[in-house]
Design an enzyme around this catalytic site. Structure first.
Site, PDB file in Angstrom:
ATOM      1  CG  ASP A 155     -15.960  17.335 -10.501  1.00  0.00           C
ATOM      2  OD1 ASP A 155     -16.131  17.919 -11.584  1.00  0.00           O
ATOM      3  OD2 ASP A 155     -15.978  16.106 -10.370  1.00  0.00           O
TER       4      ASP A 155
ATOM      5  CB  SER B 288      -4.629  12.670 -16.082  1.00  0.00           C
ATOM      6  OG  SER B 288      -3.843  13.750 -15.687  1.00  0.00           O
TER       7      SER B 288
ATOM      8  NE  ARG C 233     -42.409  22.375 -38.516  1.00  0.00           N
ATOM      9  CZ  ARG C 233     -42.376  21.364 -39.384  1.00  0.00           C
ATOM     10  NH1 ARG C 233     -41.805  21.508 -40.573  1.00  0.00           N
ATOM     11  NH2 ARG C 233     -42.870  20.198 -39.067  1.00  0.00           N
TER      12      ARG C 233
ATOM     13  CG  ASN D 127     -10.271  17.666 -19.342  1.00  0.00           C
ATOM     14  OD1 ASN D 127      -9.078  17.496 -19.547  1.00  0.00           O
ATOM     15  ND2 ASN D 127     -11.049  16.743 -18.835  1.00  0.00           N
TER      16      ASN D 127
ATOM     17  NE  ARG E 154       3.276  15.391 -22.053  1.00  0.00           N
ATOM     18  CZ  ARG E 154       3.228  14.105 -22.369  1.00  0.00           C
ATOM     19  NH1 ARG E 154       3.515  13.194 -21.469  1.00  0.00           N
ATOM     20  NH2 ARG E 154       2.891  13.732 -23.596  1.00  0.00           N
TER      21      ARG E 154
ATOM     22  CD  GLU F 154      -4.947  12.420  -6.847  1.00  0.00           C
ATOM     23  OE1 GLU F 154      -5.350  13.496  -7.332  1.00  0.00           O
ATOM     24  OE2 GLU F 154      -5.683  11.650  -6.181  1.00  0.00           O
TER      25      GLU F 154
ATOM     26  CB  CYS G  57     -16.991  10.256 -17.220  1.00  0.00           C
ATOM     27  SG  CYS G  57     -16.301  11.858 -16.864  1.00  0.00           S
TER      28      CYS G  57
ATOM     29  CD1 TRP H 129     -39.429  19.265 -42.463  1.00  0.00           C
ATOM     30  CD2 TRP H 129     -38.641  21.040 -41.362  1.00  0.00           C
ATOM     31  NE1 TRP H 129     -39.891  20.400 -43.075  1.00  0.00           N
ATOM     32  CE2 TRP H 129     -39.438  21.496 -42.422  1.00  0.00           C
ATOM     33  CE3 TRP H 129     -38.033  21.983 -40.521  1.00  0.00           C
ATOM     34  CZ2 TRP H 129     -39.649  22.853 -42.680  1.00  0.00           C
ATOM     35  CZ3 TRP H 129     -38.251  23.326 -40.769  1.00  0.00           C
ATOM     36  CH2 TRP H 129     -39.043  23.754 -41.835  1.00  0.00           C
TER      37      TRP H 129
END
Lengths: 485, 485
Positions: B317, B71, B476, B339, B102, B65, B75, B468
């Protein structure tokens, strides 16, 4: 079915045209008469849609309503009682006068008391004048709605015990609230109406006890999800009594309800609200020998024609509908279905063509700030239909976790074993939770698998959803469960 | 593609296993290395998913990176800048340390500067130490994201001109806001980012001018719907200038931006925010000869493998995606797609199987209390694809009309002529409007006609919908237009 024809007496005899074949696709030149029984959602939607398609010269429309209102929102009554909605007039979408101005002959406070199918006529009773009239029809729409379940318990008719099915019921309840000084309300039933009425009574400042015969509130959910509703209601200050069968309403010396009794206990009540649900109102239809299903509703085909009858349609709370997921009929009293039925009936009566394909069992509700939604099958429905299934339950939020007011929600999803087909979704959570069920409703209607759902292109922006919409998170987990076996 | 193999120098040479066949369905015993370029949504989702499926003994994962964060939610930047979201750390879903814990070897501030496909290695540049390293890979994931469009205008690089693509951009903008005493902001662009930044600047107390090259804001909508956005923005106190091409950024004596100039006018600015959109960042991929589409994005198959390359995946992206309604590739920079791509890549890299079927073009946004949503084709897209279509536009509300805070909304629907197939939906309205587009997104993905949509079993209760649902009202009306020809 159409053997002979005995026109009724009175007002209508003179204006009834001679009998002729009813062909929906070709507009006959002679004026026909459509009779509608029931002036609420299904009936008046049917009448209005038929009127849009046929001029008064082509089709006379007579609608009978035994109550004092047309086209009202019964679903809005709890919000009116609770004070969220100001007045009764807000709940009336279209008054008798408005219908009349559109060329529909609405007869208010006039109850239809018999159907004469052989004679193609209905008998009506003017509740104010007492006059009995027979009215002939060429086409008939039965939209008699539902009646609240009112178990034959001692004390059930005592003053202070209220149902909330009609606007008159709502007005009576409000009148009682104004006169009641005590502040203890007992709501019998913990389904949609029970919960909405519990909220209404909270809003009115009452201490609320909900007495519920099931193991958890909202028996249209699986019990594990119902327990989340239970916990949330308890946190709102509502006492929720589950697994409790009401045995009687105890009355005081003045004859008024003073407590609700179960086998185990008594719950003091200054007012009792019945929210036990409804049954199809099909007294007339049964007496006339029309086909009735296992759940007590009229049976129709997909064009909403009563099965076996060319010129009779039925819709709304008095019919059974096909559950597309369960593959069998159900009774679901819901204004949105009634309105759709009405439109479909009106189109068909008016010479067009429309069908109601069935439902998937979607329902949304809320109690205070807790939203509740369900669609499709519960675990017990899946078992009853012989399906093997997997479940997935996830916790997520209505907005990006970092965005203000992101509301927690729990989504439970059922998928068929091996095929992965979506079977049902239940959602409980804060603002923004309930209407997410619509995605599942469309997925059920179109037979999507949970694997197919994972990549649905749902709207994402931080104020509206986490980057994985909660429904997709559930689908992903369910898809893994399907893969695992 | 896999001719010979020249392992890189340095740190990695020693630990690279000998070359062997890559078979995703059988886990090889020898340890492989996955290299991921780009530490945001797509890249780190891919890495994380691959890690869930393969132990560190089976698969080494190295992620590069070039920035300082992994992460993160790009947005969310407008909401952080506007003060709706507190801090930068809120926008980071998982830090480099968490990824390392991890078992993912994240190399921060390390830019990949070349791909050697023949040698199966990438060249990286440590931005702090300056060290250049080659790292071999068995499988490669390209998730280089997008770069903001920054037209080569005079003054575009002046102090006081800000983009909002990265967290660093957001921090720089916030730093400028703190130092700026003037209160005039000019936002260039009226797409999602432009509108979100206009809201952010309003929140910060600025007088906001939005300069927009199209005939109305939100060119992802039809102009008639865009004009509703225009009117709402004007009512919010935003000056919206349409049909205006920015020609330069004027600077003051101190070199700072002082105004935005178009052919016709100058708009004084104490701060200029660029919200013009983004392009796929594919410099590396182009240089390496990987397939690039018409919109500048990498081309992949449905498993997100770069077309023609067995061991290279790409997502987020930097790729083009299949638009299932238009039937062609598009570039859509959206975290939710990134994601999903990442999960799919990770599953495939890890020996599983998953595909990304494509998108229908759903997007939601808001500016202050105005919600904006779209999915599928606009009128001009429908024309471009050779389709004949009908449109229907309706006004409705988010709740029953009588329920408090029922928000007005306008729904526009496009359906194919004759077949009635849904082609697109645009919604503009108050709270509760935007996420209704999800119903249309599922309907588009499953090929429903508007006639089929009319009877969808969507959730109804007065706090959530009119009887509705607005989407059904539009369906409709569209169905009637289809019938009419």
């Amino acid at each position: 079915m159409r053997v002979g024809r005995a026109r009724g007496a009175g007002e209508v005899a003179g204006r009834t045209p001679p009998r002729r074949s009813v062909s929906p696709m070709s507009a006959p030149k002679q004026r026909e008469r459509l009779v509608v029984i029931g002036g609420d959602a299904a009936g008046m939607s049917a009448a209005s849609q038929a009127r849009r398609m046929r001029t008064p010269d082509e089709l006379e429309i007579v609608a009978f309503e035994r109550g004092g209102f047309t086209s009202f929102s019964a679903c809005g009554i709890p919000y009116w009682v609770g004070g969220t909605v100001d007045g009764l007039e807000d709940l009336v979408a279209r008054s008798p006068e408005e219908h009349r101005a559109r060329g529909i002959d609405v007869r208010m406070r006039t109850e239809v008391t018999a159907l004469d199918l052989t004679g193609h006529r209905v008998r009506s009773h003017d509740l104010d004048s007492g006059t009995v009239t027979w009215t002939g029809y060429d086409r008939l729409v039965i939209a008699t709605g539902a009646r609240p379940i009112r178990p034959p318990l001692p004390g059930i008719d005592a003053p202070g015990v209220h149902g909330v099915q009609t606007l008159d019921d709502g007005q009576a309840l409000l009148d009682t609230l104004r006169k009641t000084t005590g502040r203890r309300a007992v709501v019998v039933g913990a389904g949609y109406i029970g919960l909405e009425m519990a909220e209404a009574m909270l809003h009115r400042g009452y201490e609320v006890t909900v007495v519920n015969s099931a193991v958890a509130p909202m028996s249209t959910l699986d019990p594990d999800m119902g327990r989340l509703v239970h916990d949330a209601m308890t946190a709102m200050g509502i006492r929720v009594v589950n697994d409790a069968e009401v045995t009687k309403i105890l009355t005081g010396e003045d004859g008024r309800a003073r407590a609700v009794a179960t086998d185990d206990a008594e719950y003091p009540a200054d007012i009792v609200v019945l929210g036990i649900g409804v049954r199809p109102e099909t007294t007339l239809a049964r007496a006339a020998g029309l086909p009735i299903g296992d759940h007590g509703g009229l049976l129709t085909d997909l064009s909403m024609r009563v099965r076996g009858y060319e010129d009779i349609w039925a819709g709304g709370d008095c019919v059974e509908v096909l559950d597309l997921v369960a593959g069998r009929e159900r009774h679901i009293a819901l204004g949105t279905h009634a309105n759709k039925h009405g439109q479909i009936i009106g189109a068909n009566v008016g010479g067009g063509y429309a069908t109601f394909p069935g439902v998937v069992g979607t329902a949304v509700s809320k109690i205070c700030d807790l939203e509740i939604a369900r669609t499709g099958l519960r675990e017990k429905d899946a078992r009853a239909s012989g399906r093997q299934y997997v479940t997935a339950t996830v916790e997520s939020t209505s907005r990006a976790g970092y965005y203000p007011d992101a509301g927690r929600m729990t989504v439970k999803m059922l998928a068929e074993r091996r095929t992965g087909r979506l079977l049902g979704v239940q959602i409980i959570g804060r603002e923004g939770a309930a209407k997410r069920v619509d995605v599942a409703a469309v997925a059920l209607a179109t037979g999507l698998s949970v694997e197919q759902m994972v990549n649905l292109d749902l709207g994402y922006a931080p104020p509206f959803s986490p980057v994985w919409d909660p429904v997709l998170v559930a689908a992903r987990k369910a898809a893994r469960a399907v893969q695992a076996g």
